[in-house]
Design an enzyme around this catalytic site. Sequence first.
Site, PDB file in Angstrom:
ATOM      1  N   HIS A 102      47.630 -80.240   2.244  1.00  0.00           N
ATOM      2  CA  HIS A 102      47.164 -81.687   1.741  1.00  0.00           C
ATOM      3  C   HIS A 102      45.781 -81.921   1.927  1.00  0.00           C
ATOM      4  O   HIS A 102      45.123 -82.181   0.785  1.00  0.00           O
ATOM      5  CB  HIS A 102      47.935 -82.647   2.912  1.00  0.00           C
ATOM      6  CG  HIS A 102      49.277 -82.869   3.011  1.00  0.00           C
ATOM      7  ND1 HIS A 102      50.053 -83.178   1.985  1.00  0.00           N
ATOM      8  CD2 HIS A 102      50.210 -82.437   4.057  1.00  0.00           C
ATOM      9  CE1 HIS A 102      51.228 -83.081   2.089  1.00  0.00           C
ATOM     10  NE2 HIS A 102      51.301 -82.626   3.448  1.00  0.00           N
ATOM     11  N   ASP A 162      56.604 -80.258  -1.144  1.00  0.00           N
ATOM     12  CA  ASP A 162      56.451 -80.883   0.230  1.00  0.00           C
ATOM     13  C   ASP A 162      57.967 -81.756   0.812  1.00  0.00           C
ATOM     14  O   ASP A 162      58.953 -80.840   1.162  1.00  0.00           O
ATOM     15  CB  ASP A 162      55.542 -81.835   0.611  1.00  0.00           C
ATOM     16  CG  ASP A 162      55.208 -82.150   1.940  1.00  0.00           C
ATOM     17  OD1 ASP A 162      56.018 -81.662   2.768  1.00  0.00           O
ATOM     18  OD2 ASP A 162      54.398 -82.923   2.274  1.00  0.00           O
TER      19      ASP A 162
HETATM   20 ZN   LIG Z   1      54.596 -80.543   4.990  1.00  0.00          ZN
END
Ligand SMILES: [Zn+2]
Length: 466
Positions: free
Chosen positions: A267, A318
């Site tokens: 991220h 994800d």
């Molecule tokens: Zn994750």
Amino acid sequence: VTAYWCELLVDELGTHERVRFELDDGGHVAARRSGAVPQIGDQRLGTVLPGFADAHSHLFHRVLRGRTHDAGGDFWAWRERMYRAAAALDPHRYRRLAVAVFGEMIASGYTAVGEFHYLHHRPGGEPYGDHDMEVALAEAAAETGIRLTLLDTLYLTGGIGEPLSPRQSRFGDGSAERWLERWRALRDRLAVGHPGVVLGAALHSVRAVPPEAMALVAAELPADVPLHVHLSEQPLENEQCLARYGMTPTELLASAGVLGRRLSVVHATHLKDSDITLLGDAGVSVVMCPSTEADLGDGIGPALRLFEAGARVALGSDQNAVIDPFLEMRGLEAGERLASGRRGRFAPASLLAAGARAGYVSLGLGGSSGSSGPSSSHEVSLQPGDLFDVVELRSDSPRTAGAEPSQLVLAATAADVVSVHVGGRRVHHRSEQREEALGAALAAIIADVDAAGESETETHTETEGV
Ligand SMILES: [Zn+2]
């Protein structure tokens, strides 16, 4: 000798016509030649791209796809629903779900996945007998043909300085020492039954792992083991980290000795300028997850600035609200354009590198040795010594017709994948029957997880009532 002949190969250098590959017994490229004539026995393919790496997945989040958009929930409300799905998974259901989700990944053009795995123990925290949840993942990968890097995750606290909640207790091992013990035993277990699996490691986040534990793991893990960590996905994580340690999460990782080329940060959405410098100087991989970051409203991370500072940019699905490497590549560039008001931020070749090569390096699959390191730092896929993992793509579909081959990554979707080959073995060929079977398998296991989750919730409520 296994050999492939590709009418057109698209890689990070551009397009190459009539490319012939010879493979070794381990499924690596032994020889590569452009302008070649196909030979008898060659497997012939049309337009070919390197196989894509999903460098960050929590496969069980797939259960939530298309079902969390009505309640107006934010990230923390979404997380609450995610825990309910987690509670329903035992080794048998986890394996079935993994087969279905890995199957969807393969059919979408992913040839490798990094599963960021923390569903280790029984609900309540008692261990299973023989690494049952991890073996379930390894077996599912073998059944579907996807390459698996199992990122076994250290998860100790429910928030900074907070104990695990009852529903988090199956994630935890109690201490970094005990996690390391389990990690070593798991390595031995997989080496016997599943030598194809790469065992990596992960620190869940600065929310879930105190700095002393991070430092111990960084010191004790062998240097060639890929290490991943969630970093600064939400502003709240930064605020809590600053309040407790007086440092940003990136600075905390640096002070614990975790930053380095084997590290992948996931991220990296909310960073200070000095964080970007730290991460770039350390040569980390940054795994951006554009479809998830958009879905959860995380924000747009500074991917291009990290890249220019020296970090490698890879991509992950994800939460698996979307499983499509083309949409992740496009999402990476779309975020840059929306944030900057300018086009042409990541070139198509850089997007391809993020989707393929960089993810392989992040997952310890780069280069002939199977581990990342200076010798495999070149960013062009399918060189001699590399794993021969490729995706064949339709270049004449309604989506791709007329596109420059070198720009296919910005035109195609997963629906254009014709066939997928891992280590010289065909693991997918598109057909209507195959589509139907994948959909049916997903529907069946999701219904099963739902039913189990409801009885789990009842038990949970009863217990709380008592
Ligand atoms: Zn994750």
